[in-house]
Design an enzyme around this catalytic site. Structure first.
Site, mmCIF file in Angstrom:
data_model
loop_
_atom_site.group_PDB
_atom_site.id
_atom_site.type_symbol
_atom_site.label_atom_id
_atom_site.label_comp_id
_atom_site.label_asym_id
_atom_site.label_seq_id
_atom_site.Cartn_x
_atom_site.Cartn_y
_atom_site.Cartn_z
ATOM 1 N N CYS A 2 0.868 -1.180 0.000
ATOM 2 C CA CYS A 2 0.000 0.000 0.000
ATOM 3 C C CYS A 2 0.900 1.223 0.000
ATOM 4 C CB CYS A 2 -0.864 0.008 1.244
ATOM 5 S SG CYS A 2 -1.886 -1.445 1.377
ATOM 6 N N ARG A 27 2.353 0.956 -6.443
ATOM 7 C CA ARG A 27 2.597 0.063 -5.321
ATOM 8 C C ARG A 27 1.346 -0.718 -4.917
ATOM 9 N NH1 ARG A 27 7.255 1.522 -2.053
ATOM 10 N NH2 ARG A 27 6.341 0.089 -0.581
ATOM 11 N N TRP A 74 -3.755 -1.939 -1.403
ATOM 12 C CA TRP A 74 -3.658 -3.236 -2.095
ATOM 13 C C TRP A 74 -4.252 -4.235 -1.111
ATOM 14 C CZ3 TRP A 74 -1.239 -8.016 -1.293
ATOM 15 C CH2 TRP A 74 -1.072 -8.821 -2.433
ATOM 16 N N ASN A 100 0.307 0.441 6.092
ATOM 17 C CA ASN A 100 0.865 -0.477 5.114
ATOM 18 C C ASN A 100 1.457 -1.642 5.890
ATOM 19 O OD1 ASN A 100 2.204 -1.745 3.012
ATOM 20 N ND2 ASN A 100 3.914 -0.298 3.001
ATOM 21 N N GLY A 101 1.022 -2.873 5.613
ATOM 22 C CA GLY A 101 1.551 -4.026 6.349
ATOM 23 C C GLY A 101 0.416 -4.967 6.726
ATOM 24 N N GLU A 481 12.491 -16.381 -16.176
ATOM 25 C CA GLU A 481 12.212 -14.948 -16.093
ATOM 26 C C GLU A 481 11.316 -14.491 -17.257
ATOM 27 O OE1 GLU A 481 12.336 -12.811 -13.933
ATOM 28 O OE2 GLU A 481 12.355 -10.886 -14.929
ATOM 29 N N LYS A 485 7.645 -12.811 -16.723
ATOM 30 C CA LYS A 485 7.271 -11.503 -17.283
ATOM 31 C C LYS A 485 5.956 -11.607 -18.049
ATOM 32 C CE LYS A 485 9.160 -9.357 -15.454
ATOM 33 N NZ LYS A 485 10.147 -9.664 -14.485
ATOM 34 N N GLU A 488 2.960 -12.101 -15.653
ATOM 35 C CA GLU A 488 2.652 -10.930 -14.824
ATOM 36 C C GLU A 488 1.856 -9.869 -15.570
ATOM 37 O OE1 GLU A 488 6.762 -9.940 -13.464
ATOM 38 O OE2 GLU A 488 5.778 -9.815 -11.531
ATOM 39 N N HIS A 504 10.267 -34.943 -20.768
ATOM 40 C CA HIS A 504 9.878 -35.708 -19.572
ATOM 41 C C HIS A 504 8.507 -35.295 -19.050
ATOM 42 C CE1 HIS A 504 13.797 -37.604 -19.379
ATOM 43 N NE2 HIS A 504 14.347 -36.407 -19.541
ATOM 44 N N LYS A 603 4.240 -3.523 -6.560
ATOM 45 C CA LYS A 603 5.669 -3.426 -6.855
ATOM 46 C C LYS A 603 6.519 -4.017 -5.751
ATOM 47 C CE LYS A 603 9.298 -2.327 -9.131
ATOM 48 N NZ LYS A 603 9.639 -3.267 -10.226
HETATM 49 O O1 M6R Z 1 11.806 -6.006 -4.609
HETATM 50 P P1 M6R Z 1 12.201 -7.444 -4.742
HETATM 51 O O2 M6R Z 1 13.237 -7.662 -5.768
HETATM 52 O O3 M6R Z 1 12.585 -8.050 -3.417
HETATM 53 O O4 M6R Z 1 10.874 -8.160 -5.208
HETATM 54 C C1 M6R Z 1 10.808 -9.547 -5.380
HETATM 55 C C2 M6R Z 1 9.600 -9.941 -6.189
HETATM 56 O O5 M6R Z 1 8.420 -9.557 -5.534
HETATM 57 C C3 M6R Z 1 9.628 -9.301 -7.575
HETATM 58 O O6 M6R Z 1 10.779 -9.647 -8.279
HETATM 59 C C4 M6R Z 1 8.395 -9.700 -8.406
HETATM 60 O O7 M6R Z 1 8.459 -11.050 -8.724
HETATM 61 C C5 M6R Z 1 8.319 -8.803 -9.629
HETATM 62 N N1 M6R Z 1 6.966 -8.439 -9.863
HETATM 63 C C6 M6R Z 1 8.906 -9.412 -10.842
HETATM 64 O O8 M6R Z 1 8.644 -8.731 -12.009
#
Ligand code: M6R
Length: 608
Positions: A2, A27, A74, A100-101, A481, A485, A488, A504, A603
């Site tokens: 948040c 965020r 969030w 936030n938390g 990765e 991407k 996401e 496999h 984020k």
């Molecule tokens: O800020 P961080 O690198 O610790 O975050 C880790 C993950 O939350 C972050 O890499 C997440 O998977 C991203 N959305 C990837 O694009």
């Protein structure tokens, strides 16, 4: 996760808080709200949806105040409704709070407060803090906050106001980010520097459980024991332009295109091309401990975990130093074999990821030395670790991490080079690697020039429901990765696999509707990957191959070929991931997805 912004000063707080919330929308973004202090007491506005809607509402009402706190949510406890949106207000209407938390013991606290007759309006965990502060309040807000939080288990960044002390914002944090900042006769609180950068570059980082009190006269800070503390003022070194789109349609695209520069920045002053070596000031004094440790771990989440996988492979292949990679969320709970002779590297873009912070704490509890590889300067992880290296990627706003990943891998490559030379890598090998690293920015530029071709390919595959990404060796984490991407930002299901593993199991999925992205550079596994591609083609799968520039042979079997310059396995992951970032970006755009703010994601994940 948040976002929090607060302002007290001589000017109208409303536009400051609204602009700050807009900068924080990346965020967390399912609802938002603001609490404004005026002569009659607290005035509250909340909406489900974007900050723009809140802004419109406030514009109609022409609100003006010199003190306000705001929030973008969030959702964790309770869906994004008006009642669950922050700020939360006490039953008597005098206290407003943004959080936030996560409060872990909120259920017990809620039951207790309800037994006392307190009536809750929301389903959130946050509202128990308001109830507790209200119960503990006897004329001094910071004292009430301190007492109330002594009953709370969990993580928090908080900004709180009370109508009886209308010129005061009380702030505190534990395990969630919160900064205080000062301008000219105006003071700010925010969960992220981006929110207040327009007004101030002088910030204070609160430590866990410290309390900050903001009034028009200034900022006072107090320790856990309620003693006044003098906090260092840090200067923020990045500029407003770095958190703006700069002509690009999305932050993600801007960040992808900034990689020649950010990779250069990660290497600047660290790569020693004439010596075939590297120097990492922040951990130079720890190099002996890294070399002689009994165990070495990388711990991280998401994209940063993928960087850790590449780090592991490089450490083992080039420096011949064994190491393990652990999801931070698993590390904490699986009784890791970590002790005083262990080195744990925590990798994180934000430096605020709750799981990674918890893993750091676990490693520290077991007396390990914990080092950080972080992007955000002054972040919790940077401060909780004994020493570390900043990756210098600058602010990353797009939720999908791109430039931070390549900067993390760059730093891990530098560290590997340093360790490898100490472990006996020859000078000529070191010089060859350093030369390849030095040429990375220009090679990345070359890859980026293929953006238009990638956009065309993306159009052909934007309606797919599934994707499979295949790679071997250091390109297996690149496949993971690439798949992450795509998932996401385009919401297409995608999986990364070691190419040879396909037969496999996943081969059962292949038919003409299944696109395969095959990372097939001309390295020692080239022929094997070509065979994997043949296996896909035999089952009518469609193949997008990533190949080494000049490879004509692959054109005969793949449906599309994306080229990257020839690379050592040291630099290959950085070059290979960039076309995959672009592919997911263009697929998401084609599908009309919100690229920078994908659904359900935030984020920085500051809850466990
Ligand atoms: O800020 P961080 O690198 O610790 O975050 C880790 C993950 O939350 C972050 O890499 C997440 O998977 C991203 N959305 C990837 O694009």
């Amino acid at each position: 996760m948040c976002g929090i912004v607060g302002y007290v000063g001589q000017n109208n707080a409303v536009p400051v808080v609204i602009q700050g919330l807009q900068r924080l929308e990346y965020r967390g973004y399912d609802s938002c709200g603001i609490a404004m202090m005026n002569s009659e007491g607290l005035n509250l506005e909340k909406v489900t949806g974007k900050v723009m809607e809140l802004q419109g509402l406030l514009a109609q009402k022409k609100n003006s105040t010199s003190l306000a706190i705001g929030h973008t949510r969030w959702a964790t406890h309770g869906p994004p409704t008006f009642d669950n949106a922050h700020p939360h207000v006490s039953q008597d209407g005098k206290i407003a709070l943004v959080h936030n938390g996560i409060i872990e013991n909120y259920k017990v606290l809620r039951d207790e407060l309800e037994n006392d007759g307190y009536q809750f309006r929301s389903e959130t965990d946050t509202e128990v803090i308001v109830g507790l502060i209200s119960k503990c309040y006897h004329g001094n807000l910071e004292h009430a906050v301190r007492e109330a939080l002594s009953y709370v288990v969990g993580a928090y960044g908080l900004a709180i106001v009370h109508a009886d002390e209308p010129e005061k914002i009380v702030c505190t944090r534990k395990g969630a980010p919160l900064i205080l900042a000062m301008g000219e006769n105006e003071y700010f609180v925010a969960s992220d520097v981006a929110a207040i950068l327009h007004y101030s570059k002088d910030v204070i980082y609160l430590d866990n459980e410290e309390i900050g009190v903001l009034t028009p006269e200034g900022i006072e800070t107090y320790s856990v024991a309620d003693e006044p503390v003098v906090k260092k003022i840090h200067k923020i070194t990045f500029n407003l332009e770095e958190i703006e789109k700069g002509g690009y349609e999305h932050f993600m695209l801007k960040e992808i295109f900034s990689q020649p520069q950010t990779i250069y920045d990660a290497m600047r002053g660290r790569l020693l091309p004439e010596e075939g070596n590297a120097h990492l000031g922040g951990i130079e004094h720890m190099i002996g401990s890294i070399l002689h440790a009994d165990q070495r771990y990388f711990t991280a989440c998401g994209t940063s975990w993928h960087a850790g996988l590449i780090g592991e492979m490089m450490f083992e292949q080039f420096a011949r130093l064994p190491c393990e990679v652990e999801y931070a969320s698993e590390f904490r709970y699986r009784e890791p074999l970590v002790d005083a002779k262990s080195i744990v590297f925590a990798i994180s873009q934000s430096g605020e990821t709750a799981d990674t912070l918890a893993a750091i704490q676990e490693a520290k509890n077991r007396d390990a030395t914990v080092l950080g590889i972080c992007n955000v300067v002054g972040s919790s992880i940077a401060r909780e670790t004994e020493a570390g290296v900043y990756v210098h990627a600058g602010p990353e706003i797009g939720v999908a991490s791109t430039k931070a990943f390549t900067s993390q891998v760059t730093v891990l490559s530098l560290l590997t080079l340093k360790l490898a030379r100490l472990m006996g890598m020859s000078e000529s090998d070191g010089l060859e690697i350093a030369d390849a690293m030095q040429r990375l920015p220009e090679n990345v530029e070359w890859v980026l020039k293929q953006a238009d071709q990638i956009a065309e390919i993306a159009k052909l595959y934007a309606d797919a429901s599934n994707f499979l990404y295949l790679g071997r060796g250091v390109n297996f984490p690149v496949a993971l990765e690439g798949a992450l991407k795509l998932k996401e930002i385009s919401y297409i299901h995608a999986e990364g696999y070691p190419a040879a593993e396909m037969k496999h199991g996943p081969i059962a999925l292949i038919d003409k509707s299944m696109p395969i992205v095959a990372i097939a550079p001309q390295d020692k596994t080239y022929d094997k990957i070509l065979s994997n591609i043949e296996e896909v083609k035999a089952r009518h799968g469609r193949v997008i191959a990533l190949a080494t520039r000049g490879d004509e042979r692959i054109k005969d079997i793949a449906d599309h070929v994306l080229y990257v310059p020839p690379a050592l396995s040291f630099t290959a992951p950085i070059l290979n991931v960039i076309p995959l970032q672009l592919l997911s970006y263009y697929v998401a755009v084609e599908r009309g997805c919100n690229v920078d703010q994908p659904r359900n994601l935030a984020k920085s994940v500051t809850v466990e």
